[in-house]
Design a protein around this motif. Structure first.
Motif, short mmCIF file in Angstrom:
data_model
loop_
_atom_site.label_atom_id
_atom_site.label_comp_id
_atom_site.label_asym_id
_atom_site.label_seq_id
_atom_site.Cartn_x
_atom_site.Cartn_y
_atom_site.Cartn_z
N ALA A 56 0.85 -1.19 0.00
CA ALA A 56 0.00 0.00 0.00
C ALA A 56 0.88 1.24 0.00
CB ALA A 56 -0.91 0.00 1.23
N ARG A 57 0.49 2.23 -0.77
CA ARG A 57 1.29 3.45 -0.86
C ARG A 57 1.45 4.11 0.52
NH1 ARG A 57 2.99 6.38 -5.08
NH2 ARG A 57 1.80 5.08 -6.53
N ALA A 58 0.49 3.90 1.40
CA ALA A 58 0.54 4.51 2.73
C ALA A 58 1.45 3.74 3.70
CB ALA A 58 -0.86 4.60 3.32
N ASN A 59 1.95 2.58 3.26
CA ASN A 59 2.79 1.76 4.14
C ASN A 59 4.16 2.43 4.31
OD1 ASN A 59 4.39 -0.27 5.31
ND2 ASN A 59 3.21 -1.89 4.32
N ARG A 60 4.48 2.79 5.56
CA ARG A 60 5.74 3.49 5.82
C ARG A 60 6.97 2.63 5.59
NH1 ARG A 60 5.29 8.25 8.66
NH2 ARG A 60 7.46 8.44 8.00
N GLN A 61 6.78 1.34 5.44
CA GLN A 61 7.94 0.49 5.15
C GLN A 61 8.57 0.86 3.82
OE1 GLN A 61 7.27 -3.82 4.98
NE2 GLN A 61 9.29 -4.17 5.86
N LEU A 62 7.80 1.47 2.94
CA LEU A 62 8.35 1.90 1.65
C LEU A 62 9.49 2.90 1.84
CD1 LEU A 62 5.05 2.23 -0.38
CD2 LEU A 62 6.96 0.69 -0.92
N ASP A 63 9.42 3.72 2.89
CA ASP A 63 10.52 4.65 3.17
C ASP A 63 11.81 3.88 3.43
OD1 ASP A 63 8.71 6.72 2.94
OD2 ASP A 63 8.36 6.86 5.09
N ASP A 64 11.70 2.80 4.21
CA ASP A 64 12.87 1.96 4.47
C ASP A 64 13.39 1.35 3.18
OD1 ASP A 64 12.39 2.50 7.13
OD2 ASP A 64 11.76 0.47 7.66
N LEU A 65 12.47 0.83 2.36
CA LEU A 65 12.88 0.15 1.13
C LEU A 65 13.59 1.09 0.17
CD1 LEU A 65 9.74 -2.11 0.50
CD2 LEU A 65 11.83 -2.66 1.77
N ARG A 66 13.09 2.31 0.06
CA ARG A 66 13.75 3.29 -0.82
C ARG A 66 15.16 3.61 -0.31
NH1 ARG A 66 8.33 5.53 -0.85
NH2 ARG A 66 7.42 5.37 -2.96
N GLU A 67 15.28 3.77 1.01
CA GLU A 67 16.59 4.07 1.59
C GLU A 67 17.54 2.90 1.41
OE1 GLU A 67 19.76 4.33 4.51
OE2 GLU A 67 18.12 2.88 4.56
N MET A 68 17.03 1.69 1.56
CA MET A 68 17.87 0.50 1.40
C MET A 68 18.28 0.32 -0.06
SD MET A 68 15.88 -2.01 4.09
CE MET A 68 17.18 -3.21 4.37
N GLN A 69 17.39 0.68 -0.98
CA GLN A 69 17.74 0.65 -2.41
C GLN A 69 18.88 1.61 -2.70
OE1 GLN A 69 14.43 1.44 -5.01
NE2 GLN A 69 15.71 1.66 -6.82
N GLU A 70 18.80 2.80 -2.15
CA GLU A 70 19.83 3.81 -2.40
C GLU A 70 21.19 3.42 -1.81
OE1 GLU A 70 18.29 7.40 -0.81
OE2 GLU A 70 16.72 7.62 -2.33
N THR A 71 21.17 2.79 -0.66
CA THR A 71 22.42 2.45 0.03
C THR A 71 22.91 1.03 -0.27
OG1 THR A 71 21.20 1.73 2.00
CG2 THR A 71 21.92 4.04 1.92
N GLY A 72 22.09 0.24 -0.98
CA GLY A 72 22.51 -1.11 -1.33
C GLY A 72 22.40 -2.11 -0.20
N ARG A 73 21.59 -1.79 0.80
CA ARG A 73 21.41 -2.72 1.92
C ARG A 73 20.29 -3.71 1.62
NH1 ARG A 73 19.65 -0.75 6.47
NH2 ARG A 73 19.00 1.31 5.72
N GLN A 74 20.41 -4.89 2.17
CA GLN A 74 19.49 -5.98 1.86
C GLN A 74 18.31 -6.03 2.83
OE1 GLN A 74 21.87 -9.55 1.89
NE2 GLN A 74 22.64 -9.20 -0.18
N VAL A 75 17.15 -6.43 2.29
CA VAL A 75 16.00 -6.76 3.13
C VAL A 75 16.03 -8.26 3.38
CG1 VAL A 75 14.53 -4.88 2.31
CG2 VAL A 75 14.53 -7.08 1.10
N LEU A 76 15.16 -8.69 4.28
CA LEU A 76 15.02 -10.10 4.63
C LEU A 76 13.58 -10.50 4.36
CD1 LEU A 76 16.40 -12.56 6.10
CD2 LEU A 76 15.44 -11.66 8.21
N VAL A 77 13.39 -11.61 3.64
CA VAL A 77 12.05 -12.13 3.38
C VAL A 77 12.00 -13.57 3.91
CG1 VAL A 77 10.27 -12.56 1.66
CG2 VAL A 77 11.95 -10.73 1.28
N LEU A 78 11.02 -13.85 4.76
CA LEU A 78 10.92 -15.15 5.42
C LEU A 78 9.64 -15.86 4.98
CD1 LEU A 78 11.90 -14.02 9.03
CD2 LEU A 78 13.36 -15.20 7.37
N PHE A 79 9.81 -17.02 4.36
CA PHE A 79 8.69 -17.89 3.99
C PHE A 79 8.65 -19.06 4.96
CE2 PHE A 79 9.92 -15.76 0.10
CZ PHE A 79 8.74 -15.54 -0.59
#
Length: 206
Positions: A56-79
């Protein structure tokens, strides 16, 4: 993720099958406010090794994702796949020595990669369509995004943002009583089967 060698699973087709069968995963990011986690349904492109989703566009996690994209840091996805509590009473060893304790069996896949945030209507329409088609397929009368009025779909797409995560590292853990003796494993299988738990078909019985 802590993975003793006995529980390690690295076959690509097995890991992909779990992600396909259990697509609702936990997306974990790290930003200025600390850790953030959300449950997100993903599609896994096995050919390109990419996870695709939308938030959702209102999800503040997008701020983290944009910053991580810019800095090259990885996210974690758990299935997470099948899981089950394992009672010590199922072990043959209980009657022999009594030296047994409870445990938990489970299947899990951990993905790491640098996220890419995508705000392109065509990409979003394709992602939503693919996700919908994948999960509508078993329905007697599958619904498709094209069944909704185009202006309505366009308005809905404006409320979401896409995410791609190229898979940089994948870890699989299959904790299925492999560390127990054959009689103990057979007891676990019988105990889980009595509960109709799918882990019964995963614990090695021979």
């Amino acid at each position: 993720m802590y993975v003793p060698p006995l529980f390690a699973e690295d076959r690509p087709e097995v890991l992909a099958a779990l992600m396909g069968a259990h697509p609702l995963a936990t997306l974990v990011s790290l930003g200025p406010q600390g850790l953030t986690a959300n449950l997100i349904p993903f599609l896994h492109d096995t050919n390109g090794g990419i996870l695709r989703a939308h938030l959702a566009r209102a999800n503040r996690q997008l701020d983290d994702l944009r910053e991580m994209q810019e800095t090259g840091r990885q996210v974690l996805v758990l299935f997470q796949g099948a899981q089950a509590y394992v009672s010590p009473s199922w072990y043959a060893t209980k009657a022999e020595t009594g030296k047994v304790v409870p445990t938990w069996n489970y299947l899990a896949v951990e993905i790491r990669g640098v996220p890419r945030v995508i705000d392109d209507p065509a990409w979003l329409r394709a992602q939503v369509g693919a996700l919908t088609d994948r999960h509508e397929a078993p329905q007697q009368t599958p619904w498709s995004v094209g069944d909704a009025p185009p202006p309505f779909v366009a308005a809905q797409l404006r409320g979401i943002v896409g995410v791609e995560i190229p898979v940089a590292h994948v870890t699989g853990k299959w904790k299925a009583s492999q560390n127990r003796s054959l009689p103990d494993r057979q007891g676990v299988i019988a105990g889980l089967a009595a509960q109709d738990n799918p882990m019964a078909g995963i614990v090695p019985g021979a």
